[in-house]
Design an enzyme around this catalytic site. Structure first.
Site, PDB file in Angstrom:
ATOM      1  N   CYS A 103     -51.183 -18.164 -95.388  1.00 22.54           N
ATOM      2  CA  CYS A 103     -51.770 -19.486 -95.181  1.00 22.54           C
ATOM      3  C   CYS A 103     -53.285 -19.368 -95.282  1.00 22.54           C
ATOM      4  CB  CYS A 103     -51.368 -19.992 -93.790  1.00 22.54           C
ATOM      5  SG  CYS A 103     -52.026 -21.616 -93.389  1.00 22.54           S
ATOM      6  N   HIS A 145     -43.671 -25.421 -95.561  1.00 23.75           N
ATOM      7  CA  HIS A 145     -44.861 -24.860 -94.900  1.00 23.75           C
ATOM      8  C   HIS A 145     -45.956 -25.932 -94.772  1.00 23.75           C
ATOM      9  CE1 HIS A 145     -48.005 -21.541 -94.371  1.00 23.75           C
ATOM     10  NE2 HIS A 145     -48.751 -22.598 -94.692  1.00 23.75           N
ATOM     11  N   GLU A 146     -46.195 -26.673 -95.851  1.00 20.02           N
ATOM     12  CA  GLU A 146     -47.267 -27.685 -95.841  1.00 20.02           C
ATOM     13  C   GLU A 146     -46.910 -28.863 -94.928  1.00 20.02           C
ATOM     14  OE1 GLU A 146     -50.020 -26.781 -96.950  1.00 20.02           O
ATOM     15  OE2 GLU A 146     -49.265 -25.098 -98.130  1.00 20.02           O
ATOM     16  N   HIS A 149     -47.851 -28.265 -91.435  1.00 27.49           N
ATOM     17  CA  HIS A 149     -49.268 -28.520 -91.131  1.00 27.49           C
ATOM     18  C   HIS A 149     -49.486 -29.963 -90.661  1.00 27.49           C
ATOM     19  CE1 HIS A 149     -51.333 -24.829 -92.137  1.00 27.49           C
ATOM     20  NE2 HIS A 149     -50.809 -24.765 -93.347  1.00 27.49           N
TER      21      HIS A 149
HETATM   22 NI    NI Z   1     -50.788 -23.088 -94.588  1.00 32.59          NI
END
Ligand code: NI
Length: 174
Positions: A103, A145-146, A149
Site C-alpha cells: 500500500c 483493497h481500495e 480505504h
Molecule cells: Ni492502499
C-alpha cells in the site's frame, strides 16, 4: 498535480469516507481530485489509490496498472485507468485467495491478506455513468483493497497472521 501521500497513523486513513452526491459528478472539484489521484499514483508507482490517501475523505478511487510496468506481480494483465466512484462490492462464492499486498500509505511494507477470490461490483465514473461487472483476478484484489480505504481500513487490519507483515527488501534479501 502530485500531492503528498498520507501514511499509516494519519487519522484520514481511519475515517470512513462520504459518497459523492449526484450534483458533484462532472464538477471541476471532482475532476481535480481524480487528476491528483492519477498523478500521485503514477508518480509513486502504485496500482490503485483512494482519495483518503491524499487527505480527501470521499468515496473516489482510481485503479491503473500495466503488466509490463509491474515487475513484482506476474499474470495481472492490463487495466487502463478506471475512475471508480461510490463503489459497492459483494463477494461471490466461498473461494478465498491469499495475496501479499502492499500500500502506498505503508511504504516499503507488505503483508499476506486473505480475501474473497471473486466479487461482483457496481460503481460510477466521473460523469455518473454506472458500471457493473464481476472479477476474480488481480482487479478484484485491488478493488477490495481500495474499497477498504473508503471505510477507513488498512490491510494490516485484515491480516490474520501478523508475522507475515514484512519489509519488501527484507523478503527479497532473505
Ligand atoms: Ni492502499
Amino acid at each position: 498535480m502530485i500531492v503528498a501521500i498520507r501514511k499509516m497513523g494519519d487519522p484520514c486513513l481511519l475515517t470512513p469516507s462520504t459518497a459523492i452526491a449526484p450534483e458533484e459528478f462532472n464538477s471541476m472539484e471532482l475532476k481535480q481530485l481524480i487528476q491528483n489521484l492519477r498523478d500521485t499514483q503514477r508518480h509513486l508507482g502504485g496500482v490503485g489509490i483512494a482519495a483518503p490517501q491524499i487527505g480527501i475523505n470521499k468515496r473516489v478511487l482510481v485503479i491503473e496498472y500495466y503488466q509490463t510496468q509491474i515487475a513484482r506481480y506476474s499474470d495481472i494483465g492490463d487495466c487502463p485507468l478506471r475512475v471508480i466512484i461510490n463503489p459497492e462490492i459483494t463477494p461471490m462464492g466461498d473461494d478465498l485467495s491469499v495475496f501479499n499486498e502492499s500500500c502506498l500509505s505503508l511504504p516499503g511494507l507488505c503483508g499476506e491478506v486473505i480475501r474473497p477470490q471473486a466479487i461482483r461490483y457496481r460503481y460510477h465514473d466521473e460523469t455518473g455513468q454506472l458500471y457493473e461487472g464481476e472479477d476474480a483476478d488481480f482487479f478484484a484484489r485491488v478493488l477490495q483493497h481500495e474499497c477498504d480505504h473508503l471505510d477507513g481500513v488498512l490491510y494490516p487490519m485484515r491480516m490474520q497472521d501478523m508475522s507475515k507483515l514484512a519489509f519488501v527488501d527484507a523478503l527479497v534479501a532473505g
